[in-house]
Design an enzyme around this catalytic site. Structure first.
Site, short mmCIF file in Angstrom:
data_model
loop_
_atom_site.label_atom_id
_atom_site.label_comp_id
_atom_site.label_asym_id
_atom_site.label_seq_id
_atom_site.Cartn_x
_atom_site.Cartn_y
_atom_site.Cartn_z
N LYS A 237 0.83 -1.21 0.00
CA LYS A 237 0.00 0.00 0.00
C LYS A 237 0.87 1.26 0.00
O LYS A 237 0.60 2.21 -0.75
CB LYS A 237 -0.92 -0.01 1.23
CG LYS A 237 -1.70 1.28 1.46
CD LYS A 237 -2.70 1.57 0.34
CE LYS A 237 -3.56 2.77 0.71
NZ LYS A 237 -4.51 3.11 -0.38
N LYS B 279 1.23 10.90 4.99
CA LYS B 279 1.59 9.84 5.95
C LYS B 279 2.05 8.58 5.23
O LYS B 279 3.05 7.94 5.61
CB LYS B 279 0.38 9.52 6.83
CG LYS B 279 0.57 8.34 7.77
CD LYS B 279 -0.76 7.66 8.10
CE LYS B 279 -1.31 6.92 6.91
NZ LYS B 279 -2.55 6.16 7.20
#
Length: 362
Positions: free
Chosen positions: A238, A306
């Site tokens: 991811k 992030k």
């Protein structure tokens, strides 16, 4: 550096991190349900894809997983939980916002959980929240009367957030001490993919039983599930996916700003990108939204940033010289710190354009 070059370098840096040392041995396919199967490669990085037969019956799946506890009823989670109700599961849907969980229960005729601990009757817990820290907080809220304390041995947690893989493995070890299984299955596709049950899942897990059970549930939410390898592998993938996406996005924004300085029409630039080698999700979606002035939140800037930080940390941990990953992260951080991270990532363009005196919409 144009968006094609940035994305290409990002992809090379990603492959440097993820290529397995061997690709020779294979195991037999694992049956999940109906025509659904997972084909494993016994390598350090397992990359597989299978398509879901949407016609397969719920009755063919693990009949013990009838109750699902769902945590996070935001733009994506509300759609995902609704699909599970429609698939025949009993869903206990919790959100930190009391109004969201009440509205969901009213619309779908489900019970309203007051705390995460009320999800303990479920044999599967699925989380769709911003960070791994929120996942851990939800599981542990209430101390001795927490959800984790109430889960029965053999219960399964499916974490669809994006988190640092080390934290995922630590959580997996903590859950294992309670006899609870963990799968990391971060997702791509945004709220539209959630709405249409067309999400992509990147799955990591150590237990074959957990993999099969998770796939049976996730099959109702998307038709592409990739088994990447051991626990934490999904979260590695991811972060790499979002890094490559961010590199293309930052490159496309910078190209647009440069082109405007030379009198090029932004809309025509995007048209050229999308029939040429610079085409990417960024040029097809994010940049078009910028030009149209669509500032609705799809993927928050702070969450995007992030994920790039996770990717940069993974590169540093393996001493990979990934120069671009840090450059992309720095640009994202500059925008986030200047305009705030709550809004959509496309708002970063206005900040970057302002650095050369350009006002968005000129």
């Amino acid at each position: 550096m144009n968006s094609f070059t940035a994305a290409g370098i990002a992809a090379i840096e990603t492959l440097t991190l993820m290529l397995p040392p061997s690709r020779h041995s294979r195991s037999a396919p694992l049956r999940v349900s109906g025509n659904l199967s997972i084909h494993d490669r016994q390598t350090q990085s397992i990359i597989v894809k299978f398509k879901v037969d949407k016609r397969s019956s719920r009755r063919e799946e693990n009949v013990t997983d009838r109750i699902i506890g769902f945590i996070g009823l935001g733009n994506m989670g509300s759609h995902m939980a609704a699909h599970l109700v429609k698939a025949g599961y009993e869903v206990l849907a919790y959100d930190i916002d009391p109004e969201k969980r009440t509205l969901f229960a009213r619309e779908y005729g489900t019970v309203v959980p007051e705390t995460p601990a009320d999800l303990a009757p479920a044999s599967v817990i699925l989380t769709m929240v911003p960070t791994g820290a929120v996942v851990r907080a939800a599981l542990n809220k209430g101390g001795e009367k927490s959800l984790l304390a109430g889960l029965k041995p053999g219960s399964l947690v499916i974490d669809t957030t994006s988190s640092p893989p080390d934290s995922t493995r630590e959580l997996g070890a903590d859950l294992a001490r309670q006899g609870v299984l963990l799968i990391d299955a971060p997702v791509s596709g945004g709220w539209m993919g959630a709405r249409d049950a067309n999400l992509v899942f990147m799955m990591g897990g150590d237990s074959e039983e957990a993999v099969e059970r998770a796939a049976a549930v996730l099959s109702h939410l998307g038709n592409k599930i990739f088994r990447l390898g051991k626990l934490g592998s999904g979260h590695v993938m991811k972060s790499m996916n979002n890094y490559v996406s961010a590199a293309a996005y930052v490159g496309a924004c910078e190209a647009l700003i440069i082109g405007r300085q030379y009198g090029l029409d932004p809309a025509m630039m995007v048209d050229v990108f999308n029939v040429s080698t610079a085409r990417s999700f960024a040029t097809e979606t994010s940049i078009r939204r910028i030009i149209a002035g669509n500032e609705s939140r799809n993927f928050a800037l702070d969450l995007f940033t992030k994920d790039i930080k996770i990717a940069a940390d993974l590169a540093d941990a393996k001493a990979v010289k990934a120069t671009l990953i840090h450059a992309v992260h720095d640009r994202m951080v500059e925008a986030r710190d200047a305009i705030g991270g709550h809004g959509d990532h496309t708002k970063a363009y206005a900040f970057w354009a302002s650095e050369v005196g350009e006002e968005h919409g000129q």
